[in-house]
Enzyme design. Structure first.
Site, PDB file in Angstrom:
ATOM      1  N   HIS A   1       0.827  -1.205   0.000  1.00 39.37           N
ATOM      2  CA  HIS A   1       0.000   0.000   0.000  1.00 39.37           C
ATOM      3  C   HIS A   1       0.863   1.256   0.000  1.00 39.37           C
ATOM      4  O   HIS A   1       2.053   1.215   0.270  1.00 39.37           O
ATOM      5  CB  HIS A   1      -0.985   0.030   1.180  1.00 39.37           C
ATOM      6  CG  HIS A   1      -0.385   0.312   2.523  1.00 39.37           C
ATOM      7  ND1 HIS A   1      -0.224  -0.657   3.473  1.00 39.37           N
ATOM      8  CD2 HIS A   1       0.083   1.456   3.085  1.00 39.37           C
ATOM      9  CE1 HIS A   1       0.315  -0.134   4.553  1.00 39.37           C
ATOM     10  NE2 HIS A   1       0.521   1.164   4.350  1.00 39.37           N
TER      11      HIS A   1
ATOM     12  N   GLU B   1      -3.936   3.643   1.276  1.00 39.31           N
ATOM     13  CA  GLU B   1      -4.342   3.841   2.665  1.00 39.31           C
ATOM     14  C   GLU B   1      -4.573   5.331   2.899  1.00 39.31           C
ATOM     15  O   GLU B   1      -3.666   6.142   2.746  1.00 39.31           O
ATOM     16  CB  GLU B   1      -3.250   3.349   3.608  1.00 39.31           C
ATOM     17  CG  GLU B   1      -3.531   3.616   5.071  1.00 39.31           C
ATOM     18  CD  GLU B   1      -2.334   3.306   5.953  1.00 39.31           C
ATOM     19  OE1 GLU B   1      -1.961   4.177   6.749  1.00 39.31           O
ATOM     20  OE2 GLU B   1      -1.772   2.203   5.834  1.00 39.31           O
TER      21      GLU B   1
ATOM     22  N   HIS C   1       3.777  11.617  -7.104  1.00 33.45           N
ATOM     23  CA  HIS C   1       2.428  11.295  -7.539  1.00 33.45           C
ATOM     24  C   HIS C   1       2.158   9.811  -7.388  1.00 33.45           C
ATOM     25  O   HIS C   1       3.076   9.009  -7.288  1.00 33.45           O
ATOM     26  CB  HIS C   1       2.195  11.716  -8.997  1.00 33.45           C
ATOM     27  CG  HIS C   1       3.082  11.008  -9.977  1.00 33.45           C
ATOM     28  ND1 HIS C   1       4.286  11.515 -10.397  1.00 33.45           N
ATOM     29  CD2 HIS C   1       2.935   9.835 -10.632  1.00 33.45           C
ATOM     30  CE1 HIS C   1       4.848  10.677 -11.252  1.00 33.45           C
ATOM     31  NE2 HIS C   1       4.037   9.645 -11.416  1.00 33.45           N
TER      32      HIS C   1
ATOM     33  N   GLU D   1      -1.231  10.503 -11.692  1.00 29.27           N
ATOM     34  CA  GLU D   1      -0.988  10.330 -13.122  1.00 29.27           C
ATOM     35  C   GLU D   1      -1.838   9.170 -13.616  1.00 29.27           C
ATOM     36  O   GLU D   1      -1.869   8.107 -13.000  1.00 29.27           O
ATOM     37  CB  GLU D   1       0.500  10.035 -13.362  1.00 29.27           C
ATOM     38  CG  GLU D   1       0.873   9.879 -14.809  1.00 29.27           C
ATOM     39  CD  GLU D   1       2.358   9.596 -14.995  1.00 29.27           C
ATOM     40  OE1 GLU D   1       2.857   9.877 -16.086  1.00 29.27           O
ATOM     41  OE2 GLU D   1       3.000   9.081 -14.051  1.00 29.27           O
TER      42      GLU D   1
END
Length: 134
Positions: A6, A53, A72, A125
């Site tokens: 994550h 998360e 990003h 993105e």
């Protein structure tokens, strides 16, 4: 071998963020852990088990300073043009489509993409599925 599971970002408004990530990328709540001072919300979609998360610090009223270290998140899609149009129709304010061709005019692009910001200003993105972006 390590496995990425994550990425965490801090968000100000849980409901607004969940709505954005659901409408934009089809991420649904996989788990929600509520603690005294904060809540962790894990989002994912059926494409894979990697999760986003969201950390919601209770009592926080001012937006987070994203600083200059954050880059990003990236998502890949099968039809970039259709997704860009869908984002516009959803009112998600995607930026312009870009064909990145570092070899200059007349060379094949290595990627096509657009960026969008989530409600807290995190940059995301969205790439056309191709080449190394699978």
């Amino acid at each position: 071998m390590a496995k990425a599971i994550h990425s965490m970002i801090r968000v100000l408004d849980e409901a607004r963020s969940i709505d954005f990530y659901d409408r934009a990328f089809g991420l649904k709540i996989a788990d929600r852990l509520d603690f005294e001072n904060f809540t962790l919300v894990y989002l994912r979609n059926p494409e894979n088990d990697f999760e986003l998360e969201l950390t919601v610090n209770k009592g926080r009223a001012e937006p987070y300073d994203l600083g200059d270290g954050y880059g990003h998140l990236a998502f890949v899609v099968d039809d970039l043009d259709a997704e860009h149009a869908r984002f516009e129709a959803e009112g998600l304010a995607p930026r312009k489509l870009v064909a990145f061709a570092p070899g200059g005019p007349g060379t094949d692009p290595i990627a096509r993409f657009f960026f969008v910001a989530d409600p807290d200003g995190y940059q995301i993105e969205v790439l056309q599925r191709a080449g190394r972006y699978q």
